[in-house]
Design a protein around this motif. Structure first.
Motif, short mmCIF file in Angstrom:
data_model
loop_
_atom_site.label_atom_id
_atom_site.label_comp_id
_atom_site.label_asym_id
_atom_site.label_seq_id
_atom_site.Cartn_x
_atom_site.Cartn_y
_atom_site.Cartn_z
N LEU A 218 -92.12 6.18 51.74
CA LEU A 218 -92.02 6.13 50.34
C LEU A 218 -90.76 6.85 50.02
N ALA A 219 -90.64 8.07 50.83
CA ALA A 219 -89.49 8.71 50.23
C ALA A 219 -88.06 8.01 50.58
N VAL A 220 -87.96 7.52 51.51
CA VAL A 220 -86.95 6.88 51.96
C VAL A 220 -86.49 5.69 51.15
N ARG A 222 -87.81 5.26 47.82
CA ARG A 222 -87.54 5.73 46.65
C ARG A 222 -85.80 6.18 46.50
N HIS A 223 -85.41 6.87 47.55
CA HIS A 223 -84.14 7.14 47.72
C HIS A 223 -83.14 6.02 47.42
N SER A 225 -83.56 2.63 46.83
CA SER A 225 -83.90 1.40 45.94
C SER A 225 -83.77 1.58 44.43
N ASP A 226 -83.53 0.52 43.74
CA ASP A 226 -83.32 0.61 42.14
C ASP A 226 -84.62 0.30 41.85
N SER A 242 -87.40 2.38 40.47
CA SER A 242 -87.72 3.52 41.38
C SER A 242 -88.21 4.90 40.63
N ASP A 243 -87.61 5.09 39.48
CA ASP A 243 -87.74 6.47 38.79
C ASP A 243 -89.11 6.35 38.21
N TYR A 246 -92.33 6.20 40.44
CA TYR A 246 -92.50 7.66 41.06
C TYR A 246 -93.09 8.69 39.95
N ALA A 256 -102.54 6.98 44.85
CA ALA A 256 -102.83 7.33 45.96
C ALA A 256 -101.93 7.61 47.08
N LEU A 257 -101.18 6.40 47.41
CA LEU A 257 -100.21 6.49 48.42
C LEU A 257 -99.17 7.54 47.99
N LEU A 258 -98.70 7.68 46.66
CA LEU A 258 -97.65 8.63 46.40
C LEU A 258 -98.22 10.14 46.69
N VAL A 261 -98.07 11.35 50.28
CA VAL A 261 -96.90 11.64 51.13
C VAL A 261 -96.60 13.08 51.33
N VAL A 263 -94.71 16.37 51.36
CA VAL A 263 -93.43 17.01 50.79
C VAL A 263 -93.02 18.23 51.55
N THR B 188 -101.91 6.96 53.72
CA THR B 188 -103.04 7.36 53.09
C THR B 188 -104.06 7.72 54.24
N PRO B 259 -85.02 12.48 52.41
CA PRO B 259 -85.27 12.18 51.16
C PRO B 259 -86.45 13.07 50.56
N LEU B 261 -89.69 13.01 47.72
CA LEU B 261 -90.12 12.40 46.90
C LEU B 261 -90.15 13.02 45.43
#
Lengths: 356, 324
Positions: A218-220, A222-223, A225-226, A242-243, A246, A256-258, A261, A263, B188, B259, B261
């Motif tokens: 997800l981090a990739v 987000r970085h 994608s528009d 994207s913004d 997130y 849940a997915l976010l 991840v 950090v 998850t 990157p 989040l």
């Protein structure tokens, strides 16, 4: 930018599950992609995320008709792809190229880089004489950051990151409009991933490309994608810029997915509240009734979630969610509750009603 | 006193007709009871070989393991194969990356879990079965009684990893080594397994060595982090110090190239140039020098020694300046 480059309308890809040696009966279907609609604008990067088995790769392949969709249609630049046959389809494919996950297995080990790159150009009559082609090849290599000496080498002589550059050069060789990149960096080492991500961004600017990036990271996504679409068990559950996605995920699965991840910052990690999902992804051959996510959803409400499949609806400008209770959850009117994990058998099959 | 003391551990792979290859090159670290230690690095940095050497799982033929691995008062490297076998499973547990290939596909889950209990704790079959049910329950496998008679292919990836963790914890080892335990899993499910490991470590006081390439996993879990490059520890610090102020250019580069989040979007990533294939040997140089943005002339002439600074160990001629 009114006319989208690609528009996917209710695309379905169902794979039959066969049993029996003689009769070859179809006993059920894997509902890999089950009714997805989305549009990709010219020049944007659309990110498709989801966990393994959610159908994101199958959707990407279905769009190029590398697997035949069993329903719905894909319109590319005004042309309905499902109506194309033979030569017309082949010509259209020049404009839609794919970059694969594993650069080693997607490059022929016995072909030199030059032959890999020229093959596609020749097939699409872009090979215009020795000189001209040689010049194009050198430009292509310098665009992806490889020395022109690479032409005579073979895939095994390169590192993973360089191989992925060759894969990207191959896609670029036929001057496509759309590049579908399926997990373009996940096979690479962390320090090399950033090189390829930056390269994809530079090339987009240089050649005005449109991307569909399929990835589980997800981090990739987000970085790069528009806009981002989140898939779960064959369906799109949420789509937003994207913004926005997130900043304020609205679907419980996205939340849940976010939150899952990790950090790379202990200060953030120590403070974070995780939404831990219980249980596993149900089998796409036996998807749950109603909302596909209800078996694991901490916000599930009685009846409606189990029986009625939510459709993707626009909540805020450009933010689409497939959840009956998205607003209530956002406003805190429904509280999350405990979920009993449901047993999932990986080879479970929903016995299909007689195919008629 | 430390539970595990690794000193100057070196592993060389020797093949006939070829130069010996040094996969692990003088790695030293301590693990205290209840502590979680991270070994981080990219493919080929020697992190997995380190763990295999500690567990005595490297084939003796063709490999040379030198240095010292002390577990309490025992030198593990000098134990015989059968003595080591006694230790493994009882004092030392291990969880591997790919749960499907580390479980026996033709033996039921129950038999695989009870095997450990019978072998190391001398339990009878019946008692072992009861204990196995409890273990599976503890690691969060629903309906554990039924699972015992099932085979690995009948479980999902996350459940298989839970079963492996149950086996590793069956004899309440004092040290658990987890080698990329969540790399094959979805995010998850990864979150579930990490939460489980964290809980088990806290509850049982087991020390944990966490081997991973994912700095995010380390940030949430490890007390102390060792960053490996080219078979050597290039930086070691407590996790808050390491992430707040990475001093080695490699650690710094890794953090700048992923990157995040939670960071604002739109900034370009700063990759590390080249790839692991550009490494040069440590003899008379720093292996990272060809890829290092901070490289000086000395970096290709003198091997950097491990120095201890105020709050960390560092192996670098020209570390990244502290910004704040």
């Amino acid at each position: 930018m009114s006319e989208p480059l690609v528009s996917v309308e209710d695309v379905k890809v169902h794979f039959p599950i066969k049993r029996g040696v003689v009769l070859d009966r179809t006993i059920g279907y894997v509902y890999a992609v089950d009714g997805v609609s989305l549009t990709i604008q010219r020049g944007e990067t659309y990110g498709l995320v989801g966990e393994s088995g959610c159908g994101k790769s199958t959707l990407g392949r279905g769009m190029l008709r590398l697997v035949e969709p069993t329903g719905g249609r894909v319109v590319f630049d005004g042309t309905d792809l499902s109506a194309l046959r033979g030569e017309n389809l082949r010509r259209m494919r020049r404009r839609m190229q794919m970059v694969f996950q594993d650069p080693l297995s997607s490059l022929d080990p016995r072909q030199s880089v030059e032959s890999i790159l020229v093959e596609g150009m020749r097939a699409h009559e872009l090979d215009k004489g020795r000189e001209e082609t040689g010049k194009q090849l050198r430009e292509l290599l310098s665009a992806v950051g490889l020395p022109s000496t690479a032409l005579r080498k073979y895939p095994h002589e390169f590192s993973g990151g360089q191989r992925q550059r060759i894969g990207i050069a191959r896609a670029l060789a036929v001057k496509p409009d759309l590049i579908i990149a399926d997990e373009p960096v996940s096979a690479l080492d962390v320090s090399v991933q950033a090189q390829v991500v930056n390269l994809l961004e530079d090339l987009q600017e240089q050649f005005g490309l449109t991307y569909l990036v399929i990835a589980h990271d997800l981090a990739v996504v987000r970085h790069i994608s528009d806009r981002v679409g989140v898939m779960y068990l064959g369906g799109l559950v949420e789509e937003a810029g994207s913004d926005e996605l997130y900043a304020e995920p609205l679907h419980p699965y996205t939340k849940a997915l976010l939150s899952a991840v990790p950090v790379p910052d202990p200060l953030v990690e120590d403070r974070r509240e995780r939404i831990l999902l219980t249980g596993d992804l149900p089998s796409p051959a036996a998807p749950p009734t109603g909302c596909r996510f209800h078996t694991r959803c901490p916000w599930r409400q009685a009846e409606r979630c189990d029986t009625e499949r939510p459709v993707l609806r626009e909540i805020l400008g450009g933010h689409r969610v497939a959840c009956h209770f998205a607003e209530e959850i956002r406003d805190g009117k429904i509280r999350p509750h405990e979920v009993e994990p449901v047993l999932v058998h990986p080879d479970e099959v929903l016995i299909a009603p007689d195919a008629g | 006193m430390a539970l595990l003391e690794v000193r100057d551990l070196t592993v060389q792979f020797r093949r006939r007709g070829e130069e010996p290859f040094t996969a692990v090159d003088g790695v030293s670290f301590d693990v205290d009871p209840g502590q979680t230690i991270g070994l981080v690095g990219e493919s080929g940095c020697g992190k997995s070989v380190t763990s295999l050497a500690i567990m005595g799982l490297l084939p003796r033929k063709g490999n040379q393991v030198t240095g010292s691995v002390r577990f309490e008062d025992t030198e593990l490297l000098s134990l015989s194969q059968s003595q080591m076998r006694d230790r493994r499973g009882r004092d030392l547990g291990m969880v591997f990356q790919d749960p499907l290939s580390s479980l026996n596909p033709v033996v039921s889950i129950g038999l695989q879990v009870t095997e450990v209990l019978e072998r190391h704790r001398g339990m009878a079959r019946k008692a072992a079965m009861v204990e196995a049910t409890e273990l599976l329950d503890k690691v969060g496998i629903p309906d554990p009684g039924r699972r015992l008679s099932e085979y690995p292919h009948q479980l999902s990836g996350g459940m298989r990893q839970r079963a492996l963790i149950a086996m590793a914890l069956a004899c309440r080892p004092r040290l658990l080594i987890a080698d990329e335990p969540t790399t094959a899993l979805d995010v998850t499910i990864q979150a579930q397994i990490l939460a489980l490991l964290k809980e088990l470590v806290t509850d049982t006081g087991t020390a944990l060595i966490m081997i991973t390439h994912d700095l995010g996993v380390v940030a949430g879990l490890c007390d102390e982090v060792n960053v490996l490059y080219g078979g050597r520890v290039v930086e070691r610090a407590a996790r808050h110090e390491l992430f707040a102020e990475p001093r080695h250019p490699y650690t710094h580069g890794l953090l700048a190239s992923i990157p995040r989040l939670d960071a604002p979007r739109g900034e370009k990533l700063v990759p590390i140039k080249g790839s692991v294939a550009d490494n040069i040997p440590w003899d008379g140089a720093c292996a990272f020098a060809p890829r290092c943005p901070n490289a000086l002339d000395t970096c290709t002439q003198v091997t950097p020694e491990q120095e201890s600074l105020a709050n960390r160990l560092l192996r670098c001629h020209n570390p990244v300046e502290v910004t704040a």
